[in-house]
Design a protein around this motif. Structure first.
Motif, mmCIF file in Angstrom:
data_model
loop_
_atom_site.group_PDB
_atom_site.id
_atom_site.type_symbol
_atom_site.label_atom_id
_atom_site.label_comp_id
_atom_site.label_asym_id
_atom_site.label_seq_id
_atom_site.Cartn_x
_atom_site.Cartn_y
_atom_site.Cartn_z
ATOM 1 N N ALA A 229 0.831 -1.203 0.000
ATOM 2 C CA ALA A 229 0.000 0.000 0.000
ATOM 3 C C ALA A 229 0.865 1.253 0.000
ATOM 4 O O ALA A 229 0.566 2.231 -0.700
ATOM 5 C CB ALA A 229 -0.926 -0.008 1.213
ATOM 6 N N ALA A 232 2.287 2.049 -3.444
ATOM 7 C CA ALA A 232 1.306 2.658 -4.335
ATOM 8 C C ALA A 232 1.013 4.085 -3.891
ATOM 9 O O ALA A 232 0.958 5.005 -4.707
ATOM 10 C CB ALA A 232 0.037 1.824 -4.374
ATOM 11 N N ARG A 233 0.831 4.266 -2.584
ATOM 12 C CA ARG A 233 0.461 5.598 -2.083
ATOM 13 C C ARG A 233 1.544 6.621 -2.423
ATOM 14 O O ARG A 233 1.245 7.770 -2.721
ATOM 15 C CB ARG A 233 0.239 5.533 -0.573
ATOM 16 C CG ARG A 233 -0.645 6.652 -0.047
ATOM 17 C CD ARG A 233 -1.108 6.363 1.386
ATOM 18 N NE ARG A 233 -1.682 5.031 1.482
ATOM 19 C CZ ARG A 233 -1.527 4.207 2.525
ATOM 20 N NH1 ARG A 233 -0.805 4.578 3.568
ATOM 21 N NH2 ARG A 233 -2.096 3.011 2.515
ATOM 22 N N ARG A 235 3.605 6.320 -4.921
ATOM 23 C CA ARG A 235 3.915 6.211 -6.357
ATOM 24 C C ARG A 235 5.382 5.894 -6.590
ATOM 25 O O ARG A 235 6.026 6.480 -7.472
ATOM 26 C CB ARG A 235 3.573 7.519 -7.078
ATOM 27 C CG ARG A 235 2.138 7.955 -6.898
ATOM 28 C CD ARG A 235 1.853 9.101 -7.820
ATOM 29 N NE ARG A 235 0.543 9.674 -7.613
ATOM 30 C CZ ARG A 235 -0.060 10.459 -8.489
ATOM 31 N NH1 ARG A 235 0.564 10.758 -9.627
ATOM 32 N NH2 ARG A 235 -1.230 10.955 -8.257
ATOM 33 N N THR B 214 3.433 5.866 -12.451
ATOM 34 C CA THR B 214 3.548 6.730 -11.269
ATOM 35 C C THR B 214 3.156 8.175 -11.592
ATOM 36 O O THR B 214 2.890 8.953 -10.689
ATOM 37 C CB THR B 214 4.978 6.725 -10.704
ATOM 38 O OG1 THR B 214 5.860 7.273 -11.686
ATOM 39 C CG2 THR B 214 5.427 5.320 -10.347
ATOM 40 N N PHE B 219 -4.198 8.986 -10.819
ATOM 41 C CA PHE B 219 -3.707 7.997 -9.852
ATOM 42 C C PHE B 219 -4.603 7.898 -8.626
ATOM 43 O O PHE B 219 -4.942 6.796 -8.174
ATOM 44 C CB PHE B 219 -2.279 8.349 -9.424
ATOM 45 C CG PHE B 219 -1.544 7.204 -8.776
ATOM 46 C CD1 PHE B 219 -0.739 6.360 -9.528
ATOM 47 C CD2 PHE B 219 -1.663 6.942 -7.418
ATOM 48 C CE1 PHE B 219 -0.060 5.292 -8.953
ATOM 49 C CE2 PHE B 219 -0.993 5.876 -6.825
ATOM 50 C CZ PHE B 219 -0.189 5.051 -7.593
ATOM 51 N N THR B 224 -5.027 2.154 -6.100
ATOM 52 C CA THR B 224 -3.966 1.146 -6.233
ATOM 53 C C THR B 224 -3.411 0.715 -4.880
ATOM 54 O O THR B 224 -3.007 -0.440 -4.707
ATOM 55 C CB THR B 224 -2.835 1.702 -7.125
ATOM 56 O OG1 THR B 224 -3.423 2.302 -8.286
ATOM 57 C CG2 THR B 224 -1.879 0.615 -7.552
ATOM 58 N N ASP B 225 -3.400 1.640 -3.923
ATOM 59 C CA ASP B 225 -2.833 1.271 -2.616
ATOM 60 C C ASP B 225 -3.711 0.245 -1.896
ATOM 61 O O ASP B 225 -3.213 -0.726 -1.339
ATOM 62 C CB ASP B 225 -2.564 2.505 -1.750
ATOM 63 C CG ASP B 225 -3.781 3.396 -1.589
ATOM 64 O OD1 ASP B 225 -4.771 3.235 -2.333
ATOM 65 O OD2 ASP B 225 -3.756 4.265 -0.695
ATOM 66 N N ALA B 226 -5.010 0.440 -1.939
ATOM 67 C CA ALA B 226 -5.912 -0.520 -1.289
ATOM 68 C C ALA B 226 -5.825 -1.884 -1.971
ATOM 69 O O ALA B 226 -5.793 -2.933 -1.324
ATOM 70 C CB ALA B 226 -7.351 -0.006 -1.341
ATOM 71 N N ALA B 228 -3.258 -3.056 -3.719
ATOM 72 C CA ALA B 228 -1.932 -3.635 -3.445
ATOM 73 C C ALA B 228 -1.927 -4.316 -2.083
ATOM 74 O O ALA B 228 -1.435 -5.439 -1.930
ATOM 75 C CB ALA B 228 -0.861 -2.546 -3.503
ATOM 76 N N ALA B 229 -2.488 -3.632 -1.092
ATOM 77 C CA ALA B 229 -2.544 -4.222 0.248
ATOM 78 C C ALA B 229 -3.404 -5.481 0.241
ATOM 79 O O ALA B 229 -3.063 -6.482 0.874
ATOM 80 C CB ALA B 229 -3.089 -3.207 1.243
ATOM 81 N N LEU B 240 2.476 -6.564 -9.322
ATOM 82 C CA LEU B 240 2.065 -5.162 -9.432
ATOM 83 C C LEU B 240 3.302 -4.356 -9.778
ATOM 84 O O LEU B 240 4.284 -4.390 -9.045
ATOM 85 C CB LEU B 240 1.486 -4.675 -8.103
ATOM 86 C CG LEU B 240 1.257 -3.173 -7.980
ATOM 87 C CD1 LEU B 240 0.183 -2.695 -8.940
ATOM 88 C CD2 LEU B 240 0.884 -2.809 -6.548
ATOM 89 N N LEU B 242 4.694 -0.564 -10.585
ATOM 90 C CA LEU B 242 4.465 0.887 -10.611
ATOM 91 C C LEU B 242 5.523 1.446 -11.537
ATOM 92 O O LEU B 242 6.713 1.427 -11.219
ATOM 93 C CB LEU B 242 4.557 1.434 -9.194
ATOM 94 C CG LEU B 242 3.477 0.863 -8.265
ATOM 95 C CD1 LEU B 242 3.838 1.079 -6.806
ATOM 96 C CD2 LEU B 242 2.124 1.503 -8.570
#
Lengths: 269, 269
Positions: A229, A232-233, A235, B214, B219, B224-226, B228-229, B240, B242
């Motif tokens: 996460a 991604a957060r 980038r 990125t 974005f 994407t962060d949720a 990815a987690a 994944l 980036l």
């Protein structure tokens, strides 16, 4: 620096050396693979996991084949200071064999457990003095606790490593019992050595490749979800691969060693 | 089914066809690329993003080169029903061109906006009746809203797609204004069509490759962060990536098209 052994390996040399480290106040042993044409070769630092010495990855990860092909030197440091005078703990994940790549500031650990300084200063000085390698082309990788080391050092020393990779790294040690007890004992502040925290707080990650097995028996200790996460957060330019059926062993590391060498090679050129 | 055009392309044929769909109650247009030896070829479904028709990816993603090489057929569906009798909205992200690959149940949308049923039933029936392709070897991919479609359909139809990939997918629409307003209007329940939610709730993801840039200008809408987690938490076999400096455009999609085709090819064999 004293040579303990040198073996011909994929046309290069796999050596084992020992040197006195000011950082740890002990003699430290390390492995170094030199490719067939070592002069001016880039350097990959390989940090090992809990309970390992300089020797495990050197004998079991199978990286020398790919390093020889791409003309890369690999250095395999030990995971902690060692010796009768060095404090230890009965637990496998604390003390000797479990340095967590930080500089201890607390209690009896502070005197010898200076692994961050060792990996980033003493050992490079020794290696670049002994071998004609290209200090402008360095990368770092590691496995498990060594993955934590690779990620945190890459984040703490911007510009030093062109790329970072890791095999099943401990990514969020401040939320894991692989990290919190040890980093608290060593430094009092696990968060300051937590890759996920460092990244979210703004540290810059060089290009990054992570492999972690979906059947890793220690998966829940690694914090891969928090790290994913955070990648991604923020980038961050990174690839995270969750590898079906692989566990935490060197069989896993060996299976993706060629990919990691190719990844670092790409950033060396 | 009626042929609108057929062009020789990398030794195969890039066709555009129209057929009457029971699901949408409209005529639907789609593109289909057939490789040089189409008989028994596997099929990749490519779902496009907001505002796109069947045509955008067909002309701009450059996938045919790799599909010809690997002997894969690609079908490019439209993104919604269209026509004077079909409801629409002034917004670019609602109504025609923005079907979100779900079956609408709410209000005036319910009659025609049956895109999930269209993509998973009507269109495959038409395609497999018209062309001698291998229905046992299907995969799905998509871009942006189409990435949302690919991920959610792969999760909702276990066993149907051997692999799934996506370019800059909307991964958590229930937490995004690219998803929440539209899925609420169409179905009343965005969470039921949220890839991250489906995955966490136990749906099985086939082998998965995601690329997201990125420098994607959207974005923050992608989640994407949720995602990815969730991938890590569920130990899904997934990669994944980036990709540094890439944005949301077809230049980005084209840059990684070869990798996605190779990825699907690996799971076709």
């Amino acid at each position: 620096m004293k040579t303990l052994s040198e073996n011909r390996c994929f046309g290069g040399i796999q050596g084992v050396y020992t040197h006195a480290s000011d950082a740890t106040g002990t003699d430290m042993t390390f492995g170094a693979f030199l490719p067939p044409k070592p002069s001016g070769a880039p350097v990959l630092w390989y940090l090992s996991g809990l309970t390992c010495t300089h020797e495990n990855a050197m004998t079991k990860a199978g990286l020398q084949a790919w390093a020889a092909q791409s003309g890369t030197a690999i250095v395999f440091p030990d995971t902690s200071p060692r010796g009768a005078e060095v404090p230890d703990d009965d637990a496998y994940d604390m003390g000797q064999g479990a340095g967590f790549y930080v500089d201890a500031t607390q209690g009896s650990w502070a005197q010898h457990f200076q692994m961050e300084h060792y990996i980033t200063a003493d050992l490079p000085e020794t290696v670049f003095a002994a071998f004609d390698l290209d200090a402008t082309r360095q990368a770092i990788t590691g496995h498990s606790m060594g993955g934590h080391g690779a990620l945190t050092l890459a984040l703490k020393y911007p510009g030093r490593y062109r790329s970072v990779s890791a095999f099943a790294p401990i990514c969020a040690p401040a939320a894991s019992d692989w990290g919190t007890p040890q980093l608290t004992a060593y430094t009092g502040d696990p968060g300051a050595h937590d890759a996920t925290r460092l990244l979210i707080d703004g540290a810059i990650l060089p290009p990054c490749l992570i492999d972690t097995g979906t059947s890793d028996q220690f998966f829940d200790k690694l914090g891969t979800d928090a790290w994913a996460a955070a990648l991604a957060r923020t980038r961050s330019a990174a690839t995270l691969r969750l590898q079906a059926g692989y566990d935490h062993s060197y069989f896993f590391v060996a299976s993706f060693g060629a990919d990691h060498m190719a990844f670092h090679q790409e950033h060396f050129t």
